[in-house]
Design a protein around this motif. Structure first.
Motif, PDB file in Angstrom:
ATOM      1  N   HIS A  47       5.616   5.702   5.885  1.00  0.00           N
ATOM      2  CA  HIS A  47       4.256   6.200   5.704  1.00  0.00           C
ATOM      3  C   HIS A  47       4.151   7.663   6.105  1.00  0.00           C
ATOM      4  O   HIS A  47       3.492   8.466   5.431  1.00  0.00           O
ATOM      5  CB  HIS A  47       3.277   5.349   6.507  1.00  0.00           C
ATOM      6  CG  HIS A  47       1.864   5.485   6.046  1.00  0.00           C
ATOM      7  ND1 HIS A  47       0.778   5.101   6.804  1.00  0.00           N
ATOM      8  CD2 HIS A  47       1.332   5.972   4.891  1.00  0.00           C
ATOM      9  CE1 HIS A  47      -0.339   5.336   6.146  1.00  0.00           C
ATOM     10  NE2 HIS A  47      -0.034   5.876   4.980  1.00  0.00           N
ATOM     11  N   LEU A  58      -2.951  11.965  -1.301  1.00  0.00           N
ATOM     12  CA  LEU A  58      -3.417  10.695  -0.739  1.00  0.00           C
ATOM     13  C   LEU A  58      -4.871  10.782  -0.309  1.00  0.00           C
ATOM     14  O   LEU A  58      -5.611   9.790  -0.356  1.00  0.00           O
ATOM     15  CB  LEU A  58      -2.549  10.293   0.461  1.00  0.00           C
ATOM     16  CG  LEU A  58      -1.053  10.064   0.176  1.00  0.00           C
ATOM     17  CD1 LEU A  58      -0.323   9.738   1.473  1.00  0.00           C
ATOM     18  CD2 LEU A  58      -0.857   8.949  -0.838  1.00  0.00           C
ATOM     19  N   GLY A  61      -7.976   9.473  -2.355  1.00  0.00           N
ATOM     20  CA  GLY A  61      -8.411   8.073  -2.378  1.00  0.00           C
ATOM     21  C   GLY A  61      -7.928   7.278  -3.572  1.00  0.00           C
ATOM     22  O   GLY A  61      -8.467   6.200  -3.850  1.00  0.00           O
ATOM     23  N   PRO A  63      -5.393   4.865  -5.797  1.00  0.00           N
ATOM     24  CA  PRO A  63      -4.446   3.788  -5.485  1.00  0.00           C
ATOM     25  C   PRO A  63      -3.021   4.334  -5.483  1.00  0.00           C
ATOM     26  O   PRO A  63      -2.704   5.278  -6.215  1.00  0.00           O
ATOM     27  CB  PRO A  63      -4.672   2.776  -6.600  1.00  0.00           C
ATOM     28  CG  PRO A  63      -5.311   3.542  -7.707  1.00  0.00           C
ATOM     29  CD  PRO A  63      -6.121   4.622  -7.058  1.00  0.00           C
ATOM     30  N   SER A  97       1.192  -4.972   0.223  1.00  0.00           N
ATOM     31  CA  SER A  97       1.105  -3.776   1.054  1.00  0.00           C
ATOM     32  C   SER A  97       1.926  -3.906   2.329  1.00  0.00           C
ATOM     33  O   SER A  97       2.006  -4.994   2.912  1.00  0.00           O
ATOM     34  CB  SER A  97      -0.356  -3.509   1.438  1.00  0.00           C
ATOM     35  OG  SER A  97      -1.164  -3.300   0.304  1.00  0.00           O
ATOM     36  N   ALA A 101       0.166   0.468   6.013  1.00  0.00           N
ATOM     37  CA  ALA A 101      -0.457   1.223   4.923  1.00  0.00           C
ATOM     38  C   ALA A 101      -1.134   0.254   3.962  1.00  0.00           C
ATOM     39  O   ALA A 101      -0.621  -0.009   2.871  1.00  0.00           O
ATOM     40  CB  ALA A 101       0.581   2.076   4.206  1.00  0.00           C
ATOM     41  N   PRO A 102      -2.297  -0.284   4.332  1.00  0.00           N
ATOM     42  CA  PRO A 102      -2.940  -1.315   3.507  1.00  0.00           C
ATOM     43  C   PRO A 102      -3.394  -0.839   2.132  1.00  0.00           C
ATOM     44  O   PRO A 102      -3.637  -1.666   1.253  1.00  0.00           O
ATOM     45  CB  PRO A 102      -4.134  -1.751   4.368  1.00  0.00           C
ATOM     46  CG  PRO A 102      -4.369  -0.614   5.313  1.00  0.00           C
ATOM     47  CD  PRO A 102      -3.035  -0.013   5.584  1.00  0.00           C
ATOM     48  N   LEU A 103      -3.487   0.469   1.921  1.00  0.00           N
ATOM     49  CA  LEU A 103      -3.906   0.981   0.612  1.00  0.00           C
ATOM     50  C   LEU A 103      -2.722   1.249  -0.315  1.00  0.00           C
ATOM     51  O   LEU A 103      -2.905   1.611  -1.472  1.00  0.00           O
ATOM     52  CB  LEU A 103      -4.721   2.264   0.789  1.00  0.00           C
ATOM     53  CG  LEU A 103      -6.013   2.115   1.615  1.00  0.00           C
ATOM     54  CD1 LEU A 103      -6.753   3.445   1.682  1.00  0.00           C
ATOM     55  CD2 LEU A 103      -6.909   1.039   1.018  1.00  0.00           C
ATOM     56  N   VAL A 104      -1.526   1.091   0.221  1.00  0.00           N
ATOM     57  CA  VAL A 104      -0.303   1.262  -0.573  1.00  0.00           C
ATOM     58  C   VAL A 104       0.201  -0.105  -1.001  1.00  0.00           C
ATOM     59  O   VAL A 104       0.172  -1.060  -0.226  1.00  0.00           O
ATOM     60  CB  VAL A 104       0.780   1.983   0.264  1.00  0.00           C
ATOM     61  CG1 VAL A 104       2.107   2.022  -0.501  1.00  0.00           C
ATOM     62  CG2 VAL A 104       0.336   3.392   0.626  1.00  0.00           C
ATOM     63  N   ARG A 105       0.674  -0.204  -2.248  1.00  0.00           N
ATOM     64  CA  ARG A 105       1.252  -1.466  -2.722  1.00  0.00           C
ATOM     65  C   ARG A 105       2.682  -1.220  -3.201  1.00  0.00           C
ATOM     66  O   ARG A 105       2.956  -0.208  -3.845  1.00  0.00           O
ATOM     67  CB  ARG A 105       0.397  -2.074  -3.829  1.00  0.00           C
ATOM     68  CG  ARG A 105      -0.974  -2.539  -3.353  1.00  0.00           C
ATOM     69  CD  ARG A 105      -1.796  -3.122  -4.478  1.00  0.00           C
ATOM     70  NE  ARG A 105      -2.098  -2.120  -5.500  1.00  0.00           N
ATOM     71  CZ  ARG A 105      -2.741  -2.388  -6.639  1.00  0.00           C
ATOM     72  NH1 ARG A 105      -3.140  -3.618  -6.895  1.00  0.00           N
ATOM     73  NH2 ARG A 105      -2.969  -1.431  -7.512  1.00  0.00           N
ATOM     74  N   HIS A 291       0.248  -1.186 -12.353  1.00  0.00           N
ATOM     75  CA  HIS A 291      -1.037  -0.944 -11.682  1.00  0.00           C
ATOM     76  C   HIS A 291      -2.193  -1.483 -12.502  1.00  0.00           C
ATOM     77  O   HIS A 291      -3.096  -2.147 -11.978  1.00  0.00           O
ATOM     78  CB  HIS A 291      -1.208   0.557 -11.447  1.00  0.00           C
ATOM     79  CG  HIS A 291      -2.628   0.991 -11.230  1.00  0.00           C
ATOM     80  ND1 HIS A 291      -3.343   0.661 -10.096  1.00  0.00           N
ATOM     81  CD2 HIS A 291      -3.476   1.695 -12.028  1.00  0.00           C
ATOM     82  CE1 HIS A 291      -4.566   1.160 -10.194  1.00  0.00           C
ATOM     83  NE2 HIS A 291      -4.674   1.788 -11.346  1.00  0.00           N
ATOM     84  N   SER A 295      -4.766  -4.619 -11.505  1.00  0.00           N
ATOM     85  CA  SER A 295      -6.180  -4.322 -11.294  1.00  0.00           C
ATOM     86  C   SER A 295      -7.107  -5.213 -12.097  1.00  0.00           C
ATOM     87  O   SER A 295      -8.337  -5.163 -11.939  1.00  0.00           O
ATOM     88  CB  SER A 295      -6.462  -2.852 -11.662  1.00  0.00           C
ATOM     89  OG  SER A 295      -5.655  -1.985 -10.891  1.00  0.00           O
TER      90      SER A 295
END
Length: 296
Positions: A47, A58, A61, A63, A97, A101-105, A291, A295
């Motif tokens: 991260h 980043l 905001g 994804p 994730s 880093a919960p916003l990263v997949r 992605h 989604s």
């Protein structure tokens, strides 16, 4: 009117990192590279490296979707391999994730199982495959350290095989008698072609390898051309092992010079429909498609 990014795509290889701002449809708007590959990072470092390379992106905001070795065992977060056959929807349904880093997949890899036994794995190249608009019943070849021959049917990966061609080439040059006084590859196309011919017609591969020394002793192969002959032997053996796929369309993805060398070897092996694709563009489009499917 400026094009707006919809995704931060990350291709994290073993030895390098590429981060991309990707627009709708998979077009790359901007790209940054860094030598801090996944092979040299502990789980808690990923991260920080990503923020160091693309922290300003980043902050938008968007994804973030990561493919490649960041999902390998002992790296950012281990992502289990999905069994073949596998398509975009399968990978999209399995993204996850890392804890920090919960916003990263992260994108999972793909595996070949036979009788419930793990036989082969791919991680990273599957994303490139899904970024191609390949014809039905195609074979996608990713030349390199560990060369991949990936079979697809109607856009799904149905099987593949890995060859340690690039790594073996380096090991032979550095650690065997064959590499003594050997020059650099890429200087003698005729020597390369001769190596391919030998490999295509001699199934005793380790015996064929020793011909590097014999040809030199006989005065038929100079030290300057020996690396090209060795390259031809190794790539030719790879082509010979996959000769049953020569009626399928072949798509090569990788460094241009290496793809051209593979294309020449494939032509010698009787492969008639061989194409070369843009690897970076395929990665970006594959990340976008995964992605987009995730989604929904």
């Amino acid at each position: 009117m400026s094009v707006v990014a919809g995704l931060i795509g990350v291709d994290w290889g073993t030895s390098n990192l590429r981060v991309m701002r990707i627009a709708d449809g998979g077009r790359v708007l901007d790209s940054r590279s860094d030598p801090r590959g996944a092979g040299g990072l502990a789980p808690g470092q990923f991260h920080d490296v990503l923020r160091d390379v693309a922290g300003d992106w980043l902050s938008e905001g968007l994804p973030v979707l990561v493919s490649g070795m960041a999902g390998a065992r002992g790296r950012w977060r281990e992502m289990a391999y999905l069994p073949c056959p596998a398509g975009v929807a399968d990978l999209a349904g399995a993204v996850a994730s890392p804890d920090d880093a919960p916003l990263v997949r992260l994108v999972p890899g793909v595996a070949v199982f036979e009788d419930d036994r793990l036989q082969d794995v791919v991680r990273g190249e599957e994303t490139q495959v899904f970024g191609l608009d390949a014809p039905d019943e195609a074979v996608i070849i990713g030349p390199g350290t560990h060369s991949k021959w990936i079979r697809t049917t109607q856009g799904r990966i149905t099987g593949f095989r890995t060859f340690m061609t690039g790594e073996l080439f380096a090991a032979i040059r550095k650690g065997t008698i064959l590499g003594a006084d050997m020059g650099d590859p890429g200087v003698d196309d005729d020597a390369f072609a001769a190596g391919v011919v030998r490999a295509l017609h001699d199934p005793a591969f380790t015996a064929a390898l020793f011909s590097v020394r014999v040809e030199g002793l006989a005065g038929r192969l100079s030290p300057a051309s020996a690396a090209d002959y060795l390259s031809g032997l190794l790539i030719g053996a790879e082509v010979a092992a996959q000769i049953d796929t020569r009626e399928r369309p072949i798509i090569l993805i990788g460094a241009d010079a290496l793809c051209r060398r593979y294309a020449a070897a494939l032509a010698q092996g009787g492969f008639h429909d061989v194409r070369i694709a843009d690897g970076a563009a395929a990665t970006a489009k594959g990340l976008w498609r995964i992605h987009e499917a995730a989604s929904r």
